[in-house]
Enzyme design. Structure first.
Site, PDB file in Angstrom:
ATOM      1  N   ASN A   1      43.093  39.633  47.722  1.00  0.00           N
ATOM      2  CA  ASN A   1      44.008  39.014  46.759  1.00  0.00           C
ATOM      3  C   ASN A   1      43.225  38.014  45.935  1.00  0.00           C
ATOM      4  O   ASN A   1      43.077  36.851  46.307  1.00  0.00           O
ATOM      5  CB  ASN A   1      45.177  38.346  47.485  1.00  0.00           C
ATOM      6  CG  ASN A   1      46.063  39.367  48.156  1.00  0.00           C
ATOM      7  OD1 ASN A   1      46.832  40.055  47.483  1.00  0.00           O
ATOM      8  ND2 ASN A   1      45.923  39.511  49.469  1.00  0.00           N
ATOM      9  N   GLU A   2      42.707  38.522  44.811  1.00  0.00           N
ATOM     10  CA  GLU A   2      41.863  37.718  43.945  1.00  0.00           C
ATOM     11  C   GLU A   2      42.725  36.728  43.142  1.00  0.00           C
ATOM     12  O   GLU A   2      43.961  36.857  43.122  1.00  0.00           O
ATOM     13  CB  GLU A   2      41.085  38.634  42.992  1.00  0.00           C
ATOM     14  CG  GLU A   2      40.127  39.606  43.688  1.00  0.00           C
ATOM     15  CD  GLU A   2      38.872  38.934  44.257  1.00  0.00           C
ATOM     16  OE1 GLU A   2      38.855  37.700  44.434  1.00  0.00           O
ATOM     17  OE2 GLU A   2      37.908  39.668  44.534  1.00  0.00           O
ATOM     18  N   PRO A   3      42.086  35.727  42.482  1.00  0.00           N
ATOM     19  CA  PRO A   3      42.837  34.792  41.651  1.00  0.00           C
ATOM     20  C   PRO A   3      43.792  35.536  40.714  1.00  0.00           C
ATOM     21  O   PRO A   3      43.425  36.555  40.125  1.00  0.00           O
ATOM     22  CB  PRO A   3      41.736  34.072  40.864  1.00  0.00           C
ATOM     23  CG  PRO A   3      40.574  34.085  41.807  1.00  0.00           C
ATOM     24  CD  PRO A   3      40.650  35.406  42.529  1.00  0.00           C
TER      25      PRO A   3
ATOM     26  N   THR B   1      33.180  38.503  43.611  1.00  0.00           N
ATOM     27  CA  THR B   1      33.312  39.223  44.884  1.00  0.00           C
ATOM     28  C   THR B   1      32.369  40.423  44.908  1.00  0.00           C
ATOM     29  O   THR B   1      31.695  40.683  45.905  1.00  0.00           O
ATOM     30  CB  THR B   1      34.770  39.702  45.057  1.00  0.00           C
ATOM     31  OG1 THR B   1      35.627  38.557  45.035  1.00  0.00           O
ATOM     32  CG2 THR B   1      34.952  40.456  46.360  1.00  0.00           C
TER      33      THR B   1
END
Ligand code: F6R
Length: 244
Positions: A144-146, A163
């Site tokens: 769950n990236e920004p 990432t």
């Protein structure tokens, strides 16, 4: 906070063991949410030792992994499927049918259905009792990236450049790192009854300070954990360096 990562890892492994033993006594399943990456390796090593030396059985354990690259073959040595077999599942007595890992091989048109079913399967076994998490330098939990919202569910996402760069050496170059991943959502993680998040070394110190002391924001999805009723952050001294 522990002086060295190994002490935190042993604490988490013992917590998992205690939960497994408790559920075995009660005659129920133990549902674990699992992470990959370098952070939980020592936890898995200790669980394997407990299995081999202390007879800890995983027969009643059901696991759900957080994420998997997409697309990626299960046999690829950087797939999370490979990682989990290599670092844990091949060495314990968990029944194969109890293992759930997002599938990096499904055709694009089936991804949505797969994600819905993954989510439903977690609910159908009563939800996750204990969720293990690492943290990425972007503040991701799972992948769950920004930008990931509190309501996000299991889905396909674009990996953040940071990432992918962190994974580049494992994949022998950035161009070989998959651009996508399937990940459990923030809401899927937040539904866990208990969460153990770990972060080690000075590389994680800035993001750990924001996660624990910063405002709750989707710009750093790990900050949502501040609102979870039963979440413990395990870190070593180096990772705690930037806390006030
Ligand atoms: C892995 C995962 C990621 C990692 C994070 C930290 O399943 O969900 O969120 O926990 O990227 O990775 P390491 O532990 O390699 O620093």
């Amino acid at each position: 906070i522990t002086v060295a990562p190994i002490q935190s890892s042993l604490m988490v492994a013992r917590e998992i063991r205690d939960l497994i033993l408790k559920t075995q006594k009660e005659g129920i399943n133990c549902v674990l949410g699992l992470a990959t990456g370098s952070t939980p390796v020592a936890v898995y090593k200790e669980l394997i030792r407990m299995h081999k030396e202390e007879g800890l059985s995983f027969k009643n354990v059901i696991t759900f992994n957080l994420d998997e690259y997409y697309p990626i073959a299960k046999e690829h040595n950087q797939s999370y499927n490979y990682f989990m077999r290599d670092r844990l599942f091949n060495h314990i007595d968990i029944p194969a049918e109890n293992i759930n890992i997002p599938d990096g091989t499904i055709p694009k048109e089936s991804v949505l259905k797969f994600c819905e079913e993954y989510e439903a399967k977690i609910d159908s076994v009563g939800g996750i009792d204990l969720q293990l998490l690492g943290i990425g330098r972007t503040g991701h939990i799972g992948f769950n990236e920004p930008g990931s919202s509190l309501l996000s569910k299991t889905r396909i996402i674009n990996l953040d450049k940071k990432t992918r760069m962190d994974a580049a050496s494992d994949f022998m170059g950035l161009q070989h790192v998959p651009k996508y991943a399937i990940t459990m959502g923030v809401s899927s993680v937040m539904k866990a009854k208990k969460i153990a998040i770990m972060g080690f070394s000075e590389t994680k110190a800035p993001i750990i300070a924001s996660t624990i002391e910063g405002p709750v924001t989707s710009e750093c999805p790990a900050t949502f954990l501040q609102t979870h009723p039963n979440c413990t952050f395990y870190m070593d001294l180096a990772a705690a360096e930037k806390l006030t």
